[in-house]
Design a protein around this motif. Structure first.
Motif, PDB file in Angstrom:
ATOM      1  N   THR A 443      88.914  15.343  26.274  1.00  0.00           N
ATOM      2  CA  THR A 443      89.362  14.773  27.539  1.00  0.00           C
ATOM      3  C   THR A 443      90.844  14.471  27.452  1.00  0.00           C
ATOM      4  O   THR A 443      91.301  13.844  26.491  1.00  0.00           O
ATOM      5  N   LYS A 444      91.591  14.916  28.445  1.00  0.00           N
ATOM      6  CA  LYS A 444      93.019  14.625  28.526  1.00  0.00           C
ATOM      7  C   LYS A 444      93.267  13.809  29.793  1.00  0.00           C
ATOM      8  O   LYS A 444      92.838  14.196  30.880  1.00  0.00           O
ATOM      9  N   THR A 476      91.137  15.577  32.733  1.00  0.00           N
ATOM     10  CA  THR A 476      90.522  16.891  32.566  1.00  0.00           C
ATOM     11  C   THR A 476      89.596  16.834  31.358  1.00  0.00           C
ATOM     12  O   THR A 476      90.021  16.471  30.259  1.00  0.00           O
ATOM     13  N   THR A 477      88.332  17.153  31.584  1.00  0.00           N
ATOM     14  CA  THR A 477      87.328  17.131  30.519  1.00  0.00           C
ATOM     15  C   THR A 477      86.760  18.529  30.348  1.00  0.00           C
ATOM     16  O   THR A 477      86.357  19.177  31.319  1.00  0.00           O
ATOM     17  N   THR A 496      83.683  25.172  29.273  1.00  0.00           N
ATOM     18  CA  THR A 496      83.777  24.765  30.674  1.00  0.00           C
ATOM     19  C   THR A 496      84.635  23.507  30.768  1.00  0.00           C
ATOM     20  O   THR A 496      84.689  22.703  29.831  1.00  0.00           O
ATOM     21  N   SER A 497      85.280  23.341  31.899  1.00  0.00           N
ATOM     22  CA  SER A 497      86.097  22.136  32.097  1.00  0.00           C
ATOM     23  C   SER A 497      86.140  21.787  33.570  1.00  0.00           C
ATOM     24  O   SER A 497      85.866  22.622  34.443  1.00  0.00           O
ATOM     25  N   ALA A 498      86.488  20.544  33.838  1.00  0.00           N
ATOM     26  CA  ALA A 498      86.624  20.062  35.208  1.00  0.00           C
ATOM     27  C   ALA A 498      87.713  19.001  35.236  1.00  0.00           C
ATOM     28  O   ALA A 498      87.924  18.277  34.259  1.00  0.00           O
ATOM     29  N   THR A 499      88.390  18.897  36.371  1.00  0.00           N
ATOM     30  CA  THR A 499      89.498  17.957  36.526  1.00  0.00           C
ATOM     31  C   THR A 499      89.234  17.030  37.706  1.00  0.00           C
ATOM     32  O   THR A 499      88.755  17.466  38.757  1.00  0.00           O
ATOM     33  N   PRO A 546      81.361  15.731  38.440  1.00  0.00           N
ATOM     34  CA  PRO A 546      82.381  14.696  38.668  1.00  0.00           C
ATOM     35  C   PRO A 546      81.737  13.351  39.000  1.00  0.00           C
ATOM     36  O   PRO A 546      80.637  13.285  39.550  1.00  0.00           O
ATOM     37  N   TYR A 547      82.402  12.286  38.655  1.00  0.00           N
ATOM     38  CA  TYR A 547      82.038  10.959  39.128  1.00  0.00           C
ATOM     39  C   TYR A 547      83.329  10.267  39.545  1.00  0.00           C
ATOM     40  O   TYR A 547      84.392  10.518  39.001  1.00  0.00           O
TER      41      TYR A 547
END
Length: 765
Positions: A443-444, A476-477, A496-499, A546-547
């Motif tokens: 996580t950034k 971003t995780t 995989t990643s999501a921001t 996402p949360y």
């Protein structure tokens, strides 16, 4: 504890003086000193605090504060977080597997980012996010030797301290170098714990001027061995939960002129435990039958540079910090793996087809040959933090006080979660690791903020304060399953990643009135929040990845008073907290993974009463009562319910939060002769009943808490040295601070140590 006993204990605390055990006079002052001399107004003590980012005192700061002085920490034998938090009304720490410590204030308890901001001097610290984005579950715990004070600010501090301070803020302030004199201090201690091992520590501090009145250095070193008292019946080892910690801390202070101070600090601390076990009531008191050993190891590094410059009208402060917290933690996955060894689902994953009786038998035989299994999880968080602020100075008119500033944080988290085999004979994991499953999550985070806090006095004694903070964050995780296993029904997958990102405003409003020189009344409305984020869980539906941020409003009214020349101080506050879009922990339907989701609303109502009394020279009485009625005001209903069976309903109590916390203390110091004093002290603390889940019908429900302890201390001392005998948990109370049922583990208990007796010696220059 029965309700009548609790009432009597609380009433006793009120009679003695209800709270802030830390506010008492330092016992180092000779008891022969006259309490009737001029200056009696300060006999009750009033610790200087910097809660509003400018100097003030507890009695003149219009918010609910508890402060523990160095003298109080020494008297109570506190060397880490779990040694002192029960002295602070409405503060709680929940322990868990692998060194977890979750700090809560006023019943605000939830997984995710921390709800309480923790600061060491100017540096905010937090734990790694881990695989579940639960950085709030790993509170950094630095040794408390040579600490000036601890401040606990109850209620949201979002405008001045930012995200993760929505329940409050805890600040640990180190002693600073002194360029006017050489100084030293040392402390040694030895203990024995009932049914457990010995404990001991040695600590030292040296302060030295390098250039008189200009440049000084202060160095601290410590080693501590904390006793174990839990026995493992499976592989026949006693006292498996003993721990050791060592570290160094250095500070360099440069004062080129009377208006400028530059302080540089560096801290390193290493802590380790060969087997961080809880215990199971069904096995026996303080006993576990875990088939694996659970090592735990942490490294804490903290570097800070702070500069202050008095400009007359204001003080300019700039600070830059680098913080790294790394751990290797482990957890017992044998019960889960054993259950999977008879699972048709896992059998089909192994064969890639239907599972008949013969295949099931073969699968079970093979799967059980892999046992025992533990999760081995090295992780770290690295954070850079920068802040600059300007606070009004002595040249500003009394009717106007203000603070403005800007903040920047860049944070990187990383964890490798591995399920590995262990030796059935010893419970130790194999070296090199025998891998069954592995995944990593990173996580950034980046956060920027600007803030302002302004107080004006439109008329004498009336102060109006407004605070505002603008925040902007981005997280971003990403992660990947790199090694799969049919034992856990997992297969390797793609990265995989999501921001997620958001921005917004936090607000605070406060009005206070100094009715008399020693009576302050105030009311406040303050806002707090935690950033949102993204889960990285194999197979989680896109809608739950996402949360969003959660937030709350705190409405509070309080009074602070001093009586009889401050021989008695009485402080009280009542509050209501409305919490929206709660971040809460949920589990996938197969219970394999935890994740964060938003579900439900809550309301918390309560208060704190705090008093200290000095009825005669040398006698200090204190105590405290905190009450927090924390309940859902909305069903926890969203898409997660369809997957996890989450059952929190309107009216359910928030887990891991006691309604009642009670504390009381009494110490008496008297002169034996012209050179030596005697001291006796007693401390009482009560933690109310807690529950592990929202619903009592939940299969994972456990009840715990509802226990009290008494600590005793006696010794002789003067300004140079002290020798003390003490007994902690005199009644040998079985105090459960958390009970877990998950992942195949039923009723895993963590709690306080049994009766511990020891001797302590201190010396100072």
């Amino acid at each position: 504890m029965k309700k009548t006993e609790l009432f009597m204990s609380g009433a006793m605390g009120l009679v003695l003086a209800v709270s802030a055990p830390a506010y008492a006079q330092d016992s180092n002052t000779s008891p022969a000193a006259s309490a009737d001399e001029e200056g009696q107004a300060d006999i009750g003590g009033d610790i200087v605090v910097t809660a509003l980012r400018r100097n003030g005192t507890i009695q003149t700061t219009p918010l609910s504060i508890a402060a523990l002085s160095a003298d109080t920490l020494q008297k109570t034998g506190a060397t880490q977080l779990n040694d002192f938090f029960r002295q602070v009304p409405n503060m709680n720490v929940t322990a868990g597997q692998g060194g977890q410590n979750r700090i809560t204030i006023r019943g605000i308890n939830a997984a995710g980012e921390a709800v309480v901001g923790v600061y060491y001097d100017e540096t905010p610290v937090t734990g790694p996010s881990g695989t579940t984005q639960d950085s709030g579950g790993y509170a950094a715990d630095v040794n408390l030797f040579d600490v000036e004070r601890i401040e606990v600010l109850r209620g949201p501090q979002g405008t001045l301290y930012g995200a993760s301070s929505m329940a409050g803020t805890m600040r640990i302030i180190f002693n600073k170098p002194d360029a006017t004199k050489y100084d030293y201090a040392g402390e040694m201690q030895a203990t024995t714990t009932k049914g457990g091992s010995a404990g001991y520590f040695a600590k030292g501090m040296v302060n030295a001027p390098l250039i008189e009145d200009k440049l000084a250095v202060r160095v601290v070193g410590f080693y501590e061995k904390r006793p174990g008292w839990i026995d493992n019946t499976h592989y026949g080892k006693k006292n498996v939960n003993d721990q050791e910690t060592w570290g160094v801390r250095g500070l360099l202070a440069f004062t080129p002129d009377e208006d400028t101070t530059i302080t540089a600090s560096a801290l390193y601390q290493h802590a380790m435990a060969d087997d961080m076990q809880g215990w199971f009531a069904q096995v026996g008191r303080y006993k576990t039958d875990s088939e694996v050993r659970l090592p735990f190891e942490t490294d804490t590094q903290l570097y800070n540079l702070t500069g202050q410059r008095s400009l007359g009208f204001a003080t300019l402060t700039g600070t830059a910090s680098y913080y790294k917290y790394a751990y290797n933690r482990s957890a017992d996955f044998t019960p889960t793996a054993r259950a999977n060894s008879t699972s048709a689902t896992n059998c089909r994953a192994y064969y890639g087809a239907a599972c008949d009786a013969t295949q099931m038998a073969n699968w079970t035989s093979y799967a059980q040959s892999l046992l025992p299994v533990l999760a081995y999880q090295p992780a770290y968080v690295r954070s850079q933090d920068y802040e600059v602020r300007l606070a009004s100075g002595d040249e500003m008119p009394d009717w106007l006080q203000w603070t403005v500033g800007a903040f920047y944080e860049k944070r990187n988290d990383h964890i490798v979660s591995q399920n590995v085999q262990a030796d059935p004979e010893t419970g130790q994991y194999y070296d090199p690791l025998v891998m069954l499953q592995s995944r990593f999550v990173q996580t950034k985070s980046r956060q920027v903020a600007g803030f302002a806090d302004v107080s004006v006095k439109p008329v004498s004694n009336l102060t109006l304060t407004a605070g505002l903070r603008y925040y902007d964050y981005k997280k971003t995780t990403g992660g990947q399953m790199t090694v799969g296993s049919p034992l856990f029904n997992s297969t390797p997958g793609a990265f995989t990643s999501a921001t997620t990102q958001a921005s917004g405003w936090l607000k605070k409003f406060n009005v206070s009135y100094q009715a008399t020189p020693r009576t302050l009344v105030y009311a406040t409305a303050s806002q707090g929040f935690r950033p949102g984020g993204a889960n990285n869980v194999p197979g989680l539906p896109d809608s739950l990845v996402p949360y969003k941020a959660d937030g709350l409003w705190n409405y509070e009214a309080g009074i602070k008073t001093g009586w009889f020349g401050n021989r008695l101080t009485f402080n009280a506050a009542v509050y209501q907290i409305d919490w929206d879009s709660m971040q809460t922990s949920a589990r996938t339907l197969d219970s394999r993974y935890s994740f964060i989701t938003n579900a439900g609303k809550a309301r918390i109502r309560g208060g704190e009463v705090e008093i200290i009394a000095v009825p005669m020279t040398g006698l200090n009485l204190s105590g405290g009562v905190g009450y927090a009625d924390a309940k859902l005001t909305e069903d926890q209903a969203n898409d997660a319910v369809l997957i996890t069976g989450t059952t929190g309903r309107d009216g359910d109590r928030i887990p891991n939060t006691p309604k009642w916390t009670v504390t009381a203390a009494a110490d008496y110091t008297w002169a034996l002769n012209d050179q030596l004093n005697a001291l006796v002290r007693a401390d009482f603390a009560y933690t109310g009943q807690m529950r592990s889940t929202f619903r009592t019908t939940d299969p994972s429900y456990n009840s715990y808490g509802d226990f009290s302890t008494v600590n005793l201390r006696a010794g002789v001392e003067n300004e140079r040295w002290g020798l003390y005998l003490f007994c902690q948990n005199v009644g040998d109370t079985l105090g459960k601070t958390s009970v877990m049922t998950q992942g195949g583990l039923t009723g895993l208990i963590y709690g306080i140590a049994p009766r511990t007796i020891g001797v302590n010696f201190r010396i100072q220059g």
